[in-house]
Design a protein around this motif. Structure first.
Motif, short mmCIF file in Angstrom:
data_model
loop_
_atom_site.label_atom_id
_atom_site.label_comp_id
_atom_site.label_asym_id
_atom_site.label_seq_id
_atom_site.Cartn_x
_atom_site.Cartn_y
_atom_site.Cartn_z
N THR A 95 0.86 -1.18 0.00
CA THR A 95 0.00 0.00 0.00
C THR A 95 0.89 1.23 0.00
O THR A 95 1.64 1.48 0.96
CB THR A 95 -0.90 0.00 1.25
N TYR A 96 0.82 1.99 -1.07
CA TYR A 96 1.68 3.16 -1.21
C TYR A 96 1.08 4.39 -0.51
O TYR A 96 -0.13 4.47 -0.32
CB TYR A 96 1.91 3.47 -2.69
N GLY A 97 1.97 5.31 -0.11
CA GLY A 97 1.51 6.60 0.39
C GLY A 97 1.27 6.68 1.88
O GLY A 97 0.79 7.70 2.37
N VAL A 98 1.60 5.62 2.63
CA VAL A 98 1.32 5.66 4.08
C VAL A 98 2.60 5.71 4.91
O VAL A 98 2.53 5.84 6.13
CB VAL A 98 0.46 4.44 4.51
N ILE A 99 3.75 5.59 4.27
CA ILE A 99 5.03 5.58 4.98
C ILE A 99 5.85 6.81 4.57
O ILE A 99 5.95 7.13 3.39
CB ILE A 99 5.83 4.30 4.65
N LYS A 100 6.42 7.48 5.56
CA LYS A 100 7.29 8.63 5.31
C LYS A 100 8.76 8.20 5.39
O LYS A 100 9.08 7.21 6.06
CB LYS A 100 7.02 9.73 6.35
N PRO A 101 9.65 8.92 4.74
CA PRO A 101 11.08 8.55 4.75
C PRO A 101 11.69 8.54 6.15
O PRO A 101 12.75 7.97 6.36
CB PRO A 101 11.74 9.60 3.86
N THR A 102 11.04 9.20 7.11
CA THR A 102 11.56 9.25 8.48
C THR A 102 10.98 8.13 9.35
O THR A 102 11.26 8.05 10.55
CB THR A 102 11.20 10.60 9.13
N ASP A 103 10.17 7.25 8.76
CA ASP A 103 9.45 6.23 9.54
C ASP A 103 10.21 4.92 9.66
O ASP A 103 10.92 4.49 8.74
CB ASP A 103 8.09 5.92 8.89
N ASN A 104 10.00 4.29 10.81
CA ASN A 104 10.29 2.86 10.95
C ASN A 104 9.06 2.09 10.50
O ASN A 104 7.92 2.51 10.78
CB ASN A 104 10.55 2.50 12.42
N LEU A 105 9.26 0.98 9.83
CA LEU A 105 8.15 0.11 9.45
C LEU A 105 8.32 -1.22 10.17
O LEU A 105 9.30 -1.95 9.95
CB LEU A 105 8.13 -0.10 7.93
N VAL A 106 7.39 -1.53 11.07
CA VAL A 106 7.44 -2.77 11.85
C VAL A 106 6.40 -3.74 11.28
O VAL A 106 5.21 -3.42 11.21
CB VAL A 106 7.15 -2.52 13.34
N ILE A 107 6.87 -4.89 10.83
CA ILE A 107 5.99 -5.92 10.24
C ILE A 107 6.09 -7.18 11.09
O ILE A 107 7.19 -7.72 11.27
CB ILE A 107 6.44 -6.27 8.80
N ILE A 108 4.96 -7.67 11.59
CA ILE A 108 4.99 -8.90 12.38
C ILE A 108 4.51 -10.08 11.54
O ILE A 108 3.55 -9.96 10.77
CB ILE A 108 4.17 -8.77 13.70
N ASP A 109 5.21 -11.19 11.67
CA ASP A 109 4.90 -12.43 10.96
C ASP A 109 4.77 -13.53 12.01
O ASP A 109 5.25 -13.39 13.14
CB ASP A 109 6.05 -12.75 9.99
N ASP A 110 4.10 -14.64 11.66
CA ASP A 110 3.98 -15.76 12.61
C ASP A 110 5.35 -16.33 12.95
O ASP A 110 5.68 -16.56 14.11
CB ASP A 110 3.15 -16.91 12.00
#
Length: 632
Positions: A446-461
């Motif tokens: 999904t584009y447009g929801v993350i800024k260059p200053t952001d951490n992106l945390v993704i959880i997986d099983d």
């Protein structure tokens, strides 16, 4: 789970305790049992989509009338295919014979699949064998009603060769060395013995063969048969069996590795691999569905007597934790809370990875079974943020204005659905470079929801092989231009192969193992690999109870975080712009979250049966010797 992981299997058993006319009167149809079997199997389709099978037994039929029916399918939608065949056959009979419509006795006599006892199975093939011959239930036929055996199960045995040899020593000639066939023939052998002994007993009492038949059915000791047949079994199993005259059993391994639940009332006995399946199909509360005890068998006699008998002495309970993390449906009340707890417990490690900066962090998950642990993670993050707000308010209570308070309270944990799996996309090309390009497009973002200053945390099983992470997910996440990508596994590092029903059989397939090897090379410790091989080789001919898992030495020099950091390095390509971090659950927190399911051999190497130690050593030797072979 981002890494495709197969698991066998799911079972469903229904025994109607009333005459079929009762169900026709109360529920409007004599086909009540078949309808419930469809629900039980469809609600367990998560447990197997390579094949499905269904068997039924009619009780008290006249000689010459067919009393066993079976249908199996390895169609692309096997459950639907099985029940389409059943429904087509039933409708064919009802259309040709309108007089059957309201006559339950005629329906039972003339229509296949209708009966009082049913067994169903859904299957994943763990080693690629997906012929119709591999689909359960299996049938051992005989003209003596009592000697007919139908068997289906959720199991893998670690000692199939030993079991196969024991059949040969009994004078048999098994048709193949497969655990299901071998176990069925072993049970069948002792069933034959028991029937022979009972017939002799009846003969001594002056009964002829026809008179002896119902007496044998009444006196047949199913528990005794299972005790004799199961002496040398080593593996994880929940196996269900039907005998031709109408007895039934479901038998569970002594460590409780594989799951089995049951419910009974005055109308029905039902067994399934998962609790909520029974709750949903029969609209019964959580506390009415019971677990079959490890080492015990639920035995349902033809006369309707139901007992729970200990067959093997229970060992330390090591129920599979992967059931809780991933395989079982999350609609189970306990599993739902356990998965949320897994998410909550990993927050401190996440906060450390993002430098406590929740304001500039977006939390998300990899669809879709990780969603529940995601909720737990986000709830814990919200609690952390609320505590931070409270502390700020208390510290600055004398200078706060209405506007600054509103601004403070408006700060929220940011959550987005950034990864969307394209379920229709299939990697049908086997040539490596082309296939890798397709794998990279399994997920959309999904584009447009993350800024260059952001951490992106993704959880997986969990992270097993890491292939999809490397080839697809991390690359796709990097297109969003975050500062940092933090991949969170709600399970610990998977370090050791499974041998009880999950297709994690080879050491080199596990990314944690590859990372440990890389660290050994970097630190001039690779001699440990040679030493482990020598120790494994030296006990190659030991009996299983004397075998030690020496593969644990591969990981011993390193802290878990060192292995995690190496995995992150290995799964990140040079073109990835963001910093990549990978966090795994600790084994200690896994046990806190899932206190009843402490089977953790994938993570710790602590196998619940002696055969497990032999299998892990064999898997390591196969890796060392370059053999692409099954370790058991």
């Amino acid at each position: 789970m981002s890494d495709a992981l197969k698991h066998e299997c799911g079972i469903a058993l229904v025994r109607l305790l009333k005459p079929l006319e009762f169900y026709k009167e109360k529920y409007g149809t004599a086909f009540y049992g078949i309808q419930k079997m469809y629900l039980l199997m469809e609600k367990q389709h998560n447990r197997g989509q390579d094949g499905a099978g269904f068997a039924s037994i009619k009780l008290d039929v006249e000689p010459g009338e067919r009393y066993i029916s079976r249908v199996r399918s390895n169609d692309s939608q096997p459950i639907q295919d099985v029940f389409t065949q059943i429904n087509d056959r039933i409708n064919e009979e009802l259309t040709a014979h309108p007089e059957y419509a309201d006559d339950v006795a005629l329906q039972k006599q003339k229509i296949p699949y209708l009966g009082e006892l049913f067994l169903g199975h859904v299957r994943y093939g763990t080693f690629g064998k997906n012929s119709i011959e591999s689909v359960h239930p299996f049938l051992r036929q005989n003209n003596w009603m009592h000697r007919n055996l139908i068997l289906a199960g959720n199991f893998n045995m670690t000692n199939v060769q030993e079991l196969f040899q024991s059949l040969i020593e009994l004078g048999q000639h098994p048709k193949e060395m497969a655990d299901t066939v071998t176990v069925m023939e072993k049970i069948g052998h002792f069933l034959d013995d028991e029937v022979t002994d009972l017939y002799q007993e009846c003969k001594n009492e002056g009964l002829n063969k026809r008179e002896a038949s119902p007496v044998i059915a009444e006196r047949l000791d199913v528990g005794k048969i299972l005790r004799r047949a199961s002496k040398n079994l080593d593996g994880g199993y929940a196996m269900a069996g039907l005998l031709g005259h109408g007895d039934a059993f479901v038998f569970r391994d002594p460590a409780g590795i594989r799951p089995a639940y049951f419910y009974q009332d005055d109308e029905i006995v039902v067994v399934a691999s998962e609790r909520p399946v029974i709750q949903t199909a029969f609209n019964v509360p959580f506390d009415k569905v019971q677990e079959i005890e490890p080492g015990s068998a639920l035995i349902i006699k033809k006369n309707g007597t139901i007992t729970m008998e200990e067959i093997l002495t229970p060992t330390v309970r090591k129920s599979c934790s992967f059931e809780r993390i991933y395989f079982s449906r999350g609609s189970d009340a306990e599993i739902y809370q356990e998965r949320k707890t897994l998410g909550r417990l990993i927050l401190p490690a996440v906060l450390k990875a993002i430098d406590q900066d929740t304001d500039n962090t977006v939390f998300s998950y990899i669809p879709n079974t990780a969603e529940t642990s995601f909720y737990g993670l986000v709830e814990a993050a919200q609690d952390f943020l609320n505590q931070r707000k409270n502390n700020y308010i208390l510290k600055n209570r004398n200078t706060l204005t209405k506007e600054s308070l509103q601004e403070l309270l408006a700060v929220k944990i940011r959550t987005e659905k950034v990864a969307i799996k394209d379920a229709k996309l299939r990697t049908f090309i086997t040539e490596d470079s082309s296939r890798d390009d397709l794998v990279a497009h399994v997920y959309d973002v999904t584009y447009g929801v993350i800024k260059p200053t952001d951490n992106l945390v993704i959880i997986d099983d969990s992270i097993v092989r890491g292939t999809t992470l490397k080839m697809s997910i991390i690359k796709m996440m990097d297109r969003l231009n975050p500062k940092r990508i933090v991949v969170v596994s709600s399970a610990p590092q998977i370090r050791y192969p499974d041998c009880y029903g999950i297709d994690m059989a080879k050491m080199e397939g596990l990314v944690a193992f590859r990372a440990a090897l890389a660290l050994l090379k970097e630190r001039n410790l690779y001699h440990i690999v040679d030493e482990v091989y020598a120790k494994c080789k030296a006990q190659e001919n030991f009996v299983d109870t004397e075998v030690i898992n020496y593969v644990t030495a591969i990981y011993a020099p390193f802290e878990p975080q060192e292995v995690s950091d190496k995995i992150a390095e290995m799964l990140s390509s040079p073109e990835i712009k963001a910093e990549v971090k990978i966090i795994f659950q600790t084994v200690e927190d896994l046990h806190i979250a899932c206190p009843k399911n402490l089977g953790d051999w994938y993570f710790t190497g602590d196998y619940p049966t002696p055969g497990g130690n032999r299998v892990v050593n064999r898997a390591f030797m196969n890796f060392y010797e370059g053999k692409d072979a099954r370790a058991y």
